[in-house]
Design a protein around this motif. Structure first.
Motif, PDB file in Angstrom:
ATOM      1  N   ALA A 162      -2.697   8.750  -3.140  1.00  0.00           N
ATOM      2  CA  ALA A 162      -1.992   7.513  -3.915  1.00  0.00           C
ATOM      3  C   ALA A 162      -3.101   6.306  -4.162  1.00  0.00           C
ATOM      4  O   ALA A 162      -2.836   5.337  -4.655  1.00  0.00           O
ATOM      5  N   LEU A 163      -4.168   6.599  -3.988  1.00  0.00           N
ATOM      6  CA  LEU A 163      -5.240   5.730  -4.378  1.00  0.00           C
ATOM      7  C   LEU A 163      -5.112   5.137  -5.722  1.00  0.00           C
ATOM      8  O   LEU A 163      -5.358   4.047  -5.889  1.00  0.00           O
ATOM      9  N   GLY A 164      -4.740   6.142  -6.831  1.00  0.00           N
ATOM     10  CA  GLY A 164      -4.896   5.694  -8.280  1.00  0.00           C
ATOM     11  C   GLY A 164      -3.579   4.709  -8.230  1.00  0.00           C
ATOM     12  O   GLY A 164      -3.844   3.974  -9.266  1.00  0.00           O
ATOM     13  N   VAL A 165      -2.602   5.096  -7.653  1.00  0.00           N
ATOM     14  CA  VAL A 165      -1.416   4.182  -7.753  1.00  0.00           C
ATOM     15  C   VAL A 165      -1.534   2.973  -7.281  1.00  0.00           C
ATOM     16  O   VAL A 165      -1.142   1.832  -7.791  1.00  0.00           O
ATOM     17  N   ASN A 166      -2.311   2.947  -6.174  1.00  0.00           N
ATOM     18  CA  ASN A 166      -2.583   1.574  -5.571  1.00  0.00           C
ATOM     19  C   ASN A 166      -3.456   0.761  -6.405  1.00  0.00           C
ATOM     20  O   ASN A 166      -3.179  -0.515  -6.462  1.00  0.00           O
ATOM     21  N   ILE A 167      -4.456   1.206  -6.730  1.00  0.00           N
ATOM     22  CA  ILE A 167      -5.412   0.621  -7.827  1.00  0.00           C
ATOM     23  C   ILE A 167      -4.637   0.081  -9.115  1.00  0.00           C
ATOM     24  O   ILE A 167      -5.034  -0.987  -9.318  1.00  0.00           O
ATOM     25  N   THR A 168      -3.858   0.879  -9.610  1.00  0.00           N
ATOM     26  CA  THR A 168      -3.470   0.412 -10.824  1.00  0.00           C
ATOM     27  C   THR A 168      -2.094  -0.599 -10.606  1.00  0.00           C
ATOM     28  O   THR A 168      -2.152  -1.798 -11.150  1.00  0.00           O
ATOM     29  N   VAL A 169      -1.398  -0.508  -9.328  1.00  0.00           N
ATOM     30  CA  VAL A 169      -0.398  -1.387  -9.179  1.00  0.00           C
ATOM     31  C   VAL A 169      -0.851  -2.649  -8.528  1.00  0.00           C
ATOM     32  O   VAL A 169      -0.814  -3.980  -9.023  1.00  0.00           O
ATOM     33  N   MET A 170      -1.724  -2.558  -7.315  1.00  0.00           N
ATOM     34  CA  MET A 170      -2.152  -3.756  -6.776  1.00  0.00           C
ATOM     35  C   MET A 170      -3.370  -4.264  -7.064  1.00  0.00           C
ATOM     36  O   MET A 170      -3.742  -5.612  -7.161  1.00  0.00           O
ATOM     37  N   GLY A 171      -4.388  -3.527  -8.222  1.00  0.00           N
ATOM     38  CA  GLY A 171      -5.439  -4.070  -8.695  1.00  0.00           C
ATOM     39  C   GLY A 171      -5.300  -4.582 -10.001  1.00  0.00           C
ATOM     40  O   GLY A 171      -5.547  -5.561 -10.586  1.00  0.00           O
ATOM     41  N   VAL A 172      -5.015  -3.472 -11.025  1.00  0.00           N
ATOM     42  CA  VAL A 172      -4.825  -3.585 -12.240  1.00  0.00           C
ATOM     43  C   VAL A 172      -3.890  -4.695 -12.680  1.00  0.00           C
ATOM     44  O   VAL A 172      -3.973  -5.790 -13.389  1.00  0.00           O
ATOM     45  N   VAL A 173      -2.739  -4.305 -12.334  1.00  0.00           N
ATOM     46  CA  VAL A 173      -1.201  -5.035 -12.720  1.00  0.00           C
ATOM     47  C   VAL A 173      -1.414  -6.670 -12.499  1.00  0.00           C
ATOM     48  O   VAL A 173      -1.211  -7.490 -13.055  1.00  0.00           O
ATOM     49  N   THR A 174      -1.727  -6.839 -10.896  1.00  0.00           N
ATOM     50  CA  THR A 174      -1.865  -8.253 -10.787  1.00  0.00           C
ATOM     51  C   THR A 174      -2.866  -9.092 -11.062  1.00  0.00           C
ATOM     52  O   THR A 174      -2.673 -10.098 -11.494  1.00  0.00           O
ATOM     53  N   THR A 175      -4.095  -8.278 -11.460  1.00  0.00           N
ATOM     54  CA  THR A 175      -5.292  -8.982 -11.893  1.00  0.00           C
ATOM     55  C   THR A 175      -4.903  -9.475 -13.317  1.00  0.00           C
ATOM     56  O   THR A 175      -5.229 -10.552 -13.786  1.00  0.00           O
ATOM     57  N   VAL A 176      -4.485  -8.465 -14.061  1.00  0.00           N
ATOM     58  CA  VAL A 176      -4.108  -8.730 -15.739  1.00  0.00           C
ATOM     59  C   VAL A 176      -3.100  -9.861 -15.533  1.00  0.00           C
ATOM     60  O   VAL A 176      -3.277 -10.631 -16.618  1.00  0.00           O
ATOM     61  N   VAL A 177      -1.921  -9.521 -15.103  1.00  0.00           N
ATOM     62  CA  VAL A 177      -0.830 -10.522 -15.266  1.00  0.00           C
ATOM     63  C   VAL A 177      -1.299 -12.040 -14.532  1.00  0.00           C
ATOM     64  O   VAL A 177      -0.966 -12.792 -15.557  1.00  0.00           O
ATOM     65  N   ALA A 178      -1.928 -12.026 -13.613  1.00  0.00           N
ATOM     66  CA  ALA A 178      -2.393 -13.275 -12.987  1.00  0.00           C
ATOM     67  C   ALA A 178      -3.309 -14.032 -14.026  1.00  0.00           C
ATOM     68  O   ALA A 178      -3.112 -15.059 -14.426  1.00  0.00           O
ATOM     69  N   HIS A 226       1.019  -1.163   0.008  1.00  0.00           N
ATOM     70  CA  HIS A 226      -0.190  -0.076  -0.133  1.00  0.00           C
ATOM     71  C   HIS A 226       0.951   1.320   0.160  1.00  0.00           C
ATOM     72  O   HIS A 226       1.592   1.459   1.058  1.00  0.00           O
ATOM     73  N   VAL A 227       0.996   1.924  -1.064  1.00  0.00           N
ATOM     74  CA  VAL A 227       1.741   3.360  -1.272  1.00  0.00           C
ATOM     75  C   VAL A 227       1.000   4.328  -0.571  1.00  0.00           C
ATOM     76  O   VAL A 227      -0.120   4.684  -0.564  1.00  0.00           O
ATOM     77  N   PRO A 228       1.833   4.920   0.472  1.00  0.00           N
ATOM     78  CA  PRO A 228       1.290   6.065   1.237  1.00  0.00           C
ATOM     79  C   PRO A 228       1.493   7.376   0.648  1.00  0.00           C
ATOM     80  O   PRO A 228       2.111   7.302  -0.464  1.00  0.00           O
ATOM     81  N   ASP A 229       0.851   8.425   1.146  1.00  0.00           N
ATOM     82  CA  ASP A 229       1.049   9.697   0.367  1.00  0.00           C
ATOM     83  C   ASP A 229       2.566  10.208   0.749  1.00  0.00           C
ATOM     84  O   ASP A 229       2.797   9.804   1.743  1.00  0.00           O
ATOM     85  N   GLY A 230       3.005  10.719  -0.341  1.00  0.00           N
ATOM     86  CA  GLY A 230       4.544  11.563  -0.432  1.00  0.00           C
ATOM     87  C   GLY A 230       5.387  10.475  -0.927  1.00  0.00           C
ATOM     88  O   GLY A 230       6.418  11.030  -1.113  1.00  0.00           O
ATOM     89  N   PHE A 231       5.068   9.395  -1.488  1.00  0.00           N
ATOM     90  CA  PHE A 231       6.346   8.465  -2.054  1.00  0.00           C
ATOM     91  C   PHE A 231       6.086   8.775  -3.488  1.00  0.00           C
ATOM     92  O   PHE A 231       7.352   9.104  -4.133  1.00  0.00           O
ATOM     93  N   ILE A 232       4.915   9.477  -4.012  1.00  0.00           N
ATOM     94  CA  ILE A 232       4.744   9.630  -5.382  1.00  0.00           C
ATOM     95  C   ILE A 232       4.581  11.078  -5.601  1.00  0.00           C
ATOM     96  O   ILE A 232       3.294  11.324  -4.805  1.00  0.00           O
ATOM     97  N   ASN A 233       4.940  11.793  -6.400  1.00  0.00           N
ATOM     98  CA  ASN A 233       4.401  13.496  -6.598  1.00  0.00           C
ATOM     99  C   ASN A 233       3.160  13.527  -7.131  1.00  0.00           C
ATOM    100  O   ASN A 233       2.542  12.719  -7.744  1.00  0.00           O
ATOM    101  N   ALA A 234       2.544  14.738  -7.105  1.00  0.00           N
ATOM    102  CA  ALA A 234       1.235  14.981  -7.332  1.00  0.00           C
ATOM    103  C   ALA A 234       0.915  14.749  -9.118  1.00  0.00           C
ATOM    104  O   ALA A 234      -0.085  14.201  -9.166  1.00  0.00           O
ATOM    105  N   PRO A 235       1.771  15.333  -9.577  1.00  0.00           N
ATOM    106  CA  PRO A 235       1.385  15.042 -11.339  1.00  0.00           C
ATOM    107  C   PRO A 235       1.362  13.477 -11.523  1.00  0.00           C
ATOM    108  O   PRO A 235       0.278  13.079 -12.185  1.00  0.00           O
ATOM    109  N   VAL A 236       2.200  12.821 -11.058  1.00  0.00           N
ATOM    110  CA  VAL A 236       1.894  11.315 -11.396  1.00  0.00           C
ATOM    111  C   VAL A 236       1.000  10.603 -10.766  1.00  0.00           C
ATOM    112  O   VAL A 236       0.456   9.596 -11.055  1.00  0.00           O
ATOM    113  N   SER A 237       0.866  11.216  -9.545  1.00  0.00           N
ATOM    114  CA  SER A 237      -0.301  10.579  -8.862  1.00  0.00           C
ATOM    115  C   SER A 237      -1.741  10.721  -9.497  1.00  0.00           C
ATOM    116  O   SER A 237      -2.620  10.115  -9.595  1.00  0.00           O
ATOM    117  N   ALA A 238      -1.854  12.043  -9.894  1.00  0.00           N
ATOM    118  CA  ALA A 238      -3.217  12.336 -10.853  1.00  0.00           C
ATOM    119  C   ALA A 238      -3.087  11.524 -12.229  1.00  0.00           C
ATOM    120  O   ALA A 238      -4.295  11.208 -12.228  1.00  0.00           O
TER     121      ALA A 238
END
Length: 354
Positions: free
Chosen positions: A106-122, A2-14
């Protein structure tokens, strides 16, 4: 992870938020085809609640490091890839809002990494294996093990790529990649074991409820002169809908298991930092981490505010989390399913008129 706030900057988080929103929108459309039966929505809600519960069970993987289920592979195999993405999104949303686990920005990062990537790859790995392996329960379970194993380091690589573009600290990409993939390969073994055990258990009882096991049926064998031979094909008959068999027992058993895991077993989970937390602390990624916006939540950090007993506090928080997740998840999937058949009445009138 779970990526917390502050790891990824605002533009990339958006940008990640836009990607996640697009993935959820596409998944909503795809899930309408997967949520066919009347009981599909509550079962999908149960899968989300079960993943929430198992994610509370951190297991040790190395000195001072723990891991927990990501759940993308399990969700994709049990209820389908589109619905699986939505399951993980619901879990992450509940964790972020209620339990201050995973940053809100970081919710968008978490959904993309933990939700989309894991589900699609698996699911891609799982489907590839089931095409070449015999169509048996054992091979389906093996395919689920491998798919889950691959999905976790894939998510670690995805996070590293996001960090390379929008990380708020100056840590070399190669160092982050090596550390993240190394520890998450170990976590992937735990993920694979949990996924295979769960899929195997459900297949053993109700293979008709496992999306990845549809069409799975061993040919009937007859013993002729001491040898087993394939029985002649039976006359074609209209297939009985899966929903014709009651799922109440499965649903009740699954919910009870989730409540026990979150309310009791979670107290004995490893207290060591998970893979991302450990790498972040060792490499200095967490230098600019921000306090969670929901840090004042009554359920923050998986404990009930003003309940002094740690065992009771954590258990109550887990039970509440399972209850809220199964309710929200079932509601979301029920709404998705209702939008699936808007033309049903028209079709019925047409048939009657003919």
């Amino acid at each position: 992870m779970h990526v917390p706030d502050g790891f990824i900057n605002a533009p990339v988080s958006a940008v990640a938020g836009v990607v996640a929103a697009g993935a959820v929108a596409v998944s909503l459309r795809g899930a309408r085809r997967e949520l066919g039966g009347e009981r599909a929505a509550p079962l999908a809600g149960l899968v989300a609640a079960f993943i929430f519960a198992v994610q509370m069970l951190n297991f040790p993987v190395a000195a001072g490091t723990s891991g927990h289920l990501l759940g993308g592979a399990l969700a994709a195999i049990l209820v389908g890839p589109w619905t699986g993405v939505l399951c993980i999104a619901v879990v992450l949303l509940m964790q972020g809002i209620l339990f201050a686990d995973g940053g809100l920005t970081a919710l968008g990062v978490n959904i993309t990494v933990m939700g989309v990537v894991t589900t699609v790859v698996a699911y891609v790995v799982f489907r590839g294996l089931t095409r070449v392996l015999p169509r048996t329960r054992r091979s389906t379970t093996v395919a689920s093990f491998v798919a889950a194993l691959v999905s976790v380091p894939a998510a670690a690589v995805a996070f590293t790529l996001v960090y390379a573009v929008g990380g708020t600290t100056d840590v070399p990409f190669v160092k982050v990649l090596t550390a993240m993939t190394g520890v998450h390969v170990l976590i992937g073994i735990g993920e694979a074991a949990i996924t295979a055990l769960t899929v195997g258990a459900v297949i053993a009882v109700r293979p008709d409820l496992v999306h990845g096991a549809r069409g799975l049926a061993a040919p009937l064998k007859l013993r002729v002169d001491g040898e087993l031979v394939d029985a002649p094909a039976a006359p074609a008959a209209p297939p009985a809908p899966a929903a014709a068999r009651s799922t109440r027992k499965v649903w009740a058993t699954g919910l009870a298991a989730a409540l026990v895991l979150a309310g009791v077993v979670s107290f004995y989970a490893s207290a060591n930092p998970d893979g991302l937390e450990k790498v972040a602390a060792d490499k200095g990624i967490d230098e600019k981490v921000q306090e969670h916006d929901a840090a004042g939540s009554p359920l923050a950090d998986y404990g009930v505010k003003d309940v002094s007993d740690a065992r009771v506090s954590g258990g109550l928080a887990g039970v509440i989390g399972v209850g809220v997740t199964v309710a929200v998840g079932s509601g979301v999937f029920w709404a998705v399913r209702r939008r699936r058949t808007p033309e049903a009445p028209h079709s019925s009138r047409t048939t009657e008129s003919v």
